[in-house]
Design an enzyme around this catalytic site. Structure first.
Site, mmCIF file in Angstrom:
data_model
loop_
_atom_site.group_PDB
_atom_site.id
_atom_site.type_symbol
_atom_site.label_atom_id
_atom_site.label_comp_id
_atom_site.label_asym_id
_atom_site.label_seq_id
_atom_site.Cartn_x
_atom_site.Cartn_y
_atom_site.Cartn_z
ATOM 1 C CG HIS A 73 -5.876 0.801 -4.815
ATOM 2 N ND1 HIS A 73 -5.617 -0.059 -3.720
ATOM 3 C CD2 HIS A 73 -6.993 0.235 -5.520
ATOM 4 C CE1 HIS A 73 -6.506 -0.883 -3.717
ATOM 5 N NE2 HIS A 73 -7.304 -0.844 -4.824
ATOM 6 N NE ARG A 75 -3.450 -3.409 -1.493
ATOM 7 C CZ ARG A 75 -3.018 -4.159 -0.465
ATOM 8 N NH1 ARG A 75 -1.619 -4.297 -0.747
ATOM 9 N NH2 ARG A 75 -3.474 -4.890 0.210
ATOM 10 C CG HIS A 120 -6.367 -8.356 1.377
ATOM 11 N ND1 HIS A 120 -6.480 -8.545 0.288
ATOM 12 C CD2 HIS A 120 -6.057 -6.951 1.518
ATOM 13 C CE1 HIS A 120 -6.610 -7.659 -0.598
ATOM 14 N NE2 HIS A 120 -6.471 -6.530 0.260
ATOM 15 C CE LYS A 128 -6.000 -0.686 5.118
ATOM 16 N NZ LYS A 128 -7.183 -0.865 4.716
ATOM 17 C CE1 TYR A 151 -6.812 -5.290 -5.736
ATOM 18 C CE2 TYR A 151 -6.979 -6.736 -3.894
ATOM 19 C CZ TYR A 151 -6.674 -5.416 -4.174
ATOM 20 O OH TYR A 151 -6.494 -4.464 -3.627
ATOM 21 N NE ARG A 202 -3.531 -2.254 2.724
ATOM 22 C CZ ARG A 202 -3.200 -3.381 3.276
ATOM 23 N NH1 ARG A 202 -2.224 -3.285 4.095
ATOM 24 N NH2 ARG A 202 -4.116 -4.289 3.577
#
Length: 295
Positions: free
Chosen positions: A237, A240, A263, A169, A272, A145
């Site tokens: 993005h 990505r 994720h 994250k 995706y 990211r």
């Protein structure tokens, strides 16, 4: 009428921008006018959900898209939360309202040709050009990211193992292997960085030796891809997205891509798979014997 008090609250307490406040004001006055015309009622604190529902139906009839309607309803919901806060209303009439379904915009990844083309236009014989090349190669070669890239430090690079540590994250760390071509660019960049005398612990720096920032990253990606691509959206993005899509197209399994992207669930990774699915459909329709038979 409490609209002006609400707008002052947004400005003074919430510190919203003048542009955002104008959008709220426009939505609220439009709703008030609707209520005055349809129900002979201008005091919004007296309005009930059924009346709001009639307004939503009228917006749909006008051809306004669901995304815009949801934004207008969100304005109302925030307004009624404010009225609850100042104890003008006891219940928010929109508390149980469900947003209208919206079609998620499909993000189109860059093609392999576009990736080759963009790397061919970067002259990497100076510090900034090398930084820009490394930035693009790291996005394309790791799927990280934008914020993760900005915060990578030199200490996150394992030269011997040729890996990079990323803090994602919820402070979740992951280790991503570096492709040989990315690793070579990284070594060239580090040599230039050290020659320049920059002492920052962060990997990617501005020309003054400071940590890079979000708008700079976006500008770099947009500038280079505007040279080779006609796609409307050119952002970190999308790189990505390109990383994930091309891995899946080449047969990588979903769980592996999930781990590389950081994720927490497969559901996030499955977005995706759209392009991969479309490609599989084409192959299937061309190859399956039943595809040539007519009903």
């Amino acid at each position: 009428m409490f609209i002006n008090a609400f707008l002052e609250y947004l400005s003074l307490e919430k510190k919203y921008s003048s542009h955002t406040i104008l959008a709220y004001k426009t939505d609220l006055f439009a709703f008030r006018d609707f209520c005055a015309t349809e129900f002979a009622e201008e005091d919004l604190e007296k309005i009930h959900y059924n009346q709001i529902r009639n307004w939503i139906v009228s917006l749909v009839d006008q051809g306004i898209n669901n995304r815009s309607i949801n934004r207008k309803v969100s304005t109302l919901k925030t307004f009624y939360k404010f009225l609850q806060k100042i104890e003008v209303v006891e219940l928010n009439p929109l508390a149980k309202h469900k947003s209208l379904k919206t079609q998620k915009k499909q993000e189109i990844p860059f093609s392999e040709q576009e990736m080759n083309d963009v790397l061919s236009v970067i002259n990497d014989d100076d510090f900034i050009s090398l930084r820009d090349r490394l930035m693009i190669e790291l996005f394309y070669g790791t799927g990280m990211r934008r914020n993760e890239l900005i915060n990578v430090k030199e200490s996150d690079i394992n030269i011997e193992a040729k890996t990079i540590k990323v803090l994602g994250k919820r402070n979740k760390e992951r280790i991503i292997p570096l492709l040989a071509i990315v690793f070579n660019t990284l070594q060239k960049y580090l040599s230039k960085k050290h020659e320049s005398g920059f002492k920052s612990e962060y990997l990617l720096l501005t020309e003054k030796g400071n940590k890079i920032y979000e708008t700079l990253v976006y500008r770099v990606i947009n500038r280079y891809f505007s040279m080779v691509s006609t796609k409307t959206k050119k952002s970190p993005h999308i790189l990505r997205h390109t990383f994930a899509t091309q891995l899946l197209n080449q047969g990588a399994d979903l769980n592996s891509v999930k781990e590389l992207l950081g994720h927490s669930s497969l559901a996030s990774t499955q977005v995706y798979t759209h392009n991969n699915l479309e490609q599989l459909k084409q192959v299937f329709n061309k190859a399956h014997p039943r595809s040539k038979k007519k009903d």
